[in-house]
Scaffold this active site. Structure first.
Site, PDB file in Angstrom:
ATOM      1  N   HIS A  62      31.471  17.106  93.297  1.00 52.73           N
ATOM      2  CA  HIS A  62      30.864  16.579  92.063  1.00 52.73           C
ATOM      3  C   HIS A  62      32.005  15.326  91.766  1.00 52.73           C
ATOM      4  O   HIS A  62      32.821  15.927  90.863  1.00 52.73           O
ATOM      5  CB  HIS A  62      30.611  17.390  90.881  1.00 52.73           C
ATOM      6  CG  HIS A  62      29.517  18.251  91.075  1.00 52.73           C
ATOM      7  ND1 HIS A  62      28.124  17.659  90.639  1.00 52.73           N
ATOM      8  CD2 HIS A  62      29.029  19.352  91.591  1.00 52.73           C
ATOM      9  CE1 HIS A  62      27.180  18.531  90.899  1.00 52.73           C
ATOM     10  NE2 HIS A  62      27.678  19.629  91.485  1.00 52.73           N
ATOM     11  N   GLU A  69      31.596  12.932  89.861  1.00 52.89           N
ATOM     12  CA  GLU A  69      31.278  12.701  88.612  1.00 52.89           C
ATOM     13  C   GLU A  69      31.918  13.584  87.458  1.00 52.89           C
ATOM     14  O   GLU A  69      32.000  13.203  86.285  1.00 52.89           O
ATOM     15  CB  GLU A  69      30.029  12.477  88.220  1.00 52.89           C
ATOM     16  CG  GLU A  69      29.013  13.656  87.791  1.00 52.89           C
ATOM     17  CD  GLU A  69      28.797  14.537  89.015  1.00 52.89           C
ATOM     18  OE1 GLU A  69      29.330  14.405  90.029  1.00 52.89           O
ATOM     19  OE2 GLU A  69      27.886  15.505  89.145  1.00 52.89           O
ATOM     20  N   CYS A 113      25.164  16.711  95.120  1.00 56.66           N
ATOM     21  CA  CYS A 113      24.911  18.058  95.114  1.00 56.66           C
ATOM     22  C   CYS A 113      23.111  18.036  95.217  1.00 56.66           C
ATOM     23  O   CYS A 113      22.832  18.074  96.461  1.00 56.66           O
ATOM     24  CB  CYS A 113      25.186  18.508  93.676  1.00 56.66           C
ATOM     25  SG  CYS A 113      25.050  20.516  93.902  1.00 56.66           S
TER      26      CYS A 113
END
Lengths: 229, 81
Positions: free
Chosen positions: A203, A205, A86
């Site tokens: 994302h 994560e 990002c």
């Protein structure tokens, strides 16, 4: 695998990245403040998401001038895997480790939702644990994810198999309706020519726990862990 | 001395903010607006009196930070020149 997460004023996914790395590798990463001139000796560098320096001037522009980014640049050129998520992707473009730029979403809206993505190549340390052509769902949360590069750069990225993540529909087709932000060629993530630097807007994560957003991001960290053990 | 850096999106780079502004102008009843492109202006106060040297300094600033050559072009004015 030893990892470092670079932390800037305005990073807000640094702890998510640290949790994902710790969860998957069993080892907490080094958290490195942006003013540092030294990188610890690590196998992976993560530039996390956020809104560094309030997105002043251009997204990622201020962070790209941080003292630590000189070290990150040299490590990336040396072949150390670098993952920019990002805002991290935006910063890697501003440092020129990756080509192109991330512009304001075509809709002008901040977009926070899950998207369907196709993993276009598994020939990177980041995607090696996914099946070829895997379709995954990952969250996006950005205002400036509209990937732009000139035609020549786009042709090179496509021709060299460096488009790693692409926005697609549920069937895996690259269609305009599946493009959340206006990115050229529905591009969600790209690699450098050597394949050791990856930037992506989604994302992974935030997708490592079935309780919060699914687990489609786990294989990215698990693959890195296997490759860099 | 005062330097002004005018930064524009390159032609061929879509400008959704300019487009939205154009739509808003039309909604307000302004007709004949064929296009709107949005850029930015950065004003820099400089020490020194050598306009040529100042221009070179500001050019380096633009390349290093103020503009992103992937998407933007820029022009420099020193004391209005």
């Amino acid at each position: 695998m030893k990892a470092a997460v670079i932390v800037f004023p305005g990073s807000n996914c640094d702890r998510d990245a640290a949790d994902a790395l710790t969860w998957v590798t069993g080892r907490p990463p080094a958290m490195v403040w942006h003013t540092s001139n030294e990188l610890p000796n690590v196998d992976l560098i993560v530039i996390p998401g956020g809104f560094t320096h309030g997105d002043y001037l251009r997204v990622g522009a201020m962070a790209a001038t941080a003292p630590i980014m000189g070290e990150v640049f040299r490590a990336g050129i040396r072949g150390v895997p670098v993952l920019g998520i990002c805002n991290g992707f935006q910063i890697l473009c501003e440092t020129r480790l990756l080509p192109g730029a991330l512009m304001r979403n075509a809709s002008l809206n901040f977009i926070c939702r899950e998207v369907n993505l196709k993993i276009e190549t598994t020939a990177t340390p980041f995607t090696r644990s996914y099946p070829d052509g895997a379709l995954v769902r990952l969250p996006i949360a950005h205002h400036d994810g509209n990937f732009f590069a000139d035609e020549e750069t786009l042709n090179r990225l496509e021709g060299e198999g460096r488009v790693v993540f692409r926005y697609v529909d549920k069937a895996g087709k690259r269609v305009p309706a599946a493009n959340p932000n206006g990115s050229r060629n529905n591009i969600a993530g790209i690699a450098n020519a050597a394949g050791n630097v990856l930037g992506l807007m989604p994302h992974p994560e935030r997708a490592i726990d079935p309780a919060t957003g699914g687990t489609d991001g786990t294989a990215l960290f698990a693959g890195l862990h296997e490759a860099l053990r | 001395m005062k330097a002004v850096v005018k930064i524009r999106l390159k032609s061929g780079v879509l400008d959704p903010q300019g487009k939205a502004t154009q739509n808003a102008l039309e909604a307000l009843g302004f007709s004949g607006v064929n296009g709107v492109r949005q850029g930015k202006i950065i004003e820099i106060e400089l020490e020194g009196t050598d306009a040529g040297a100042a221009r070179e300094d500001v050019d380096r600033m633009a390349q290093a930070l103020l503009a992103n050559s992937v998407i933007e072009s820029y022009e420099i004015e020193i004391d209005g020149q």
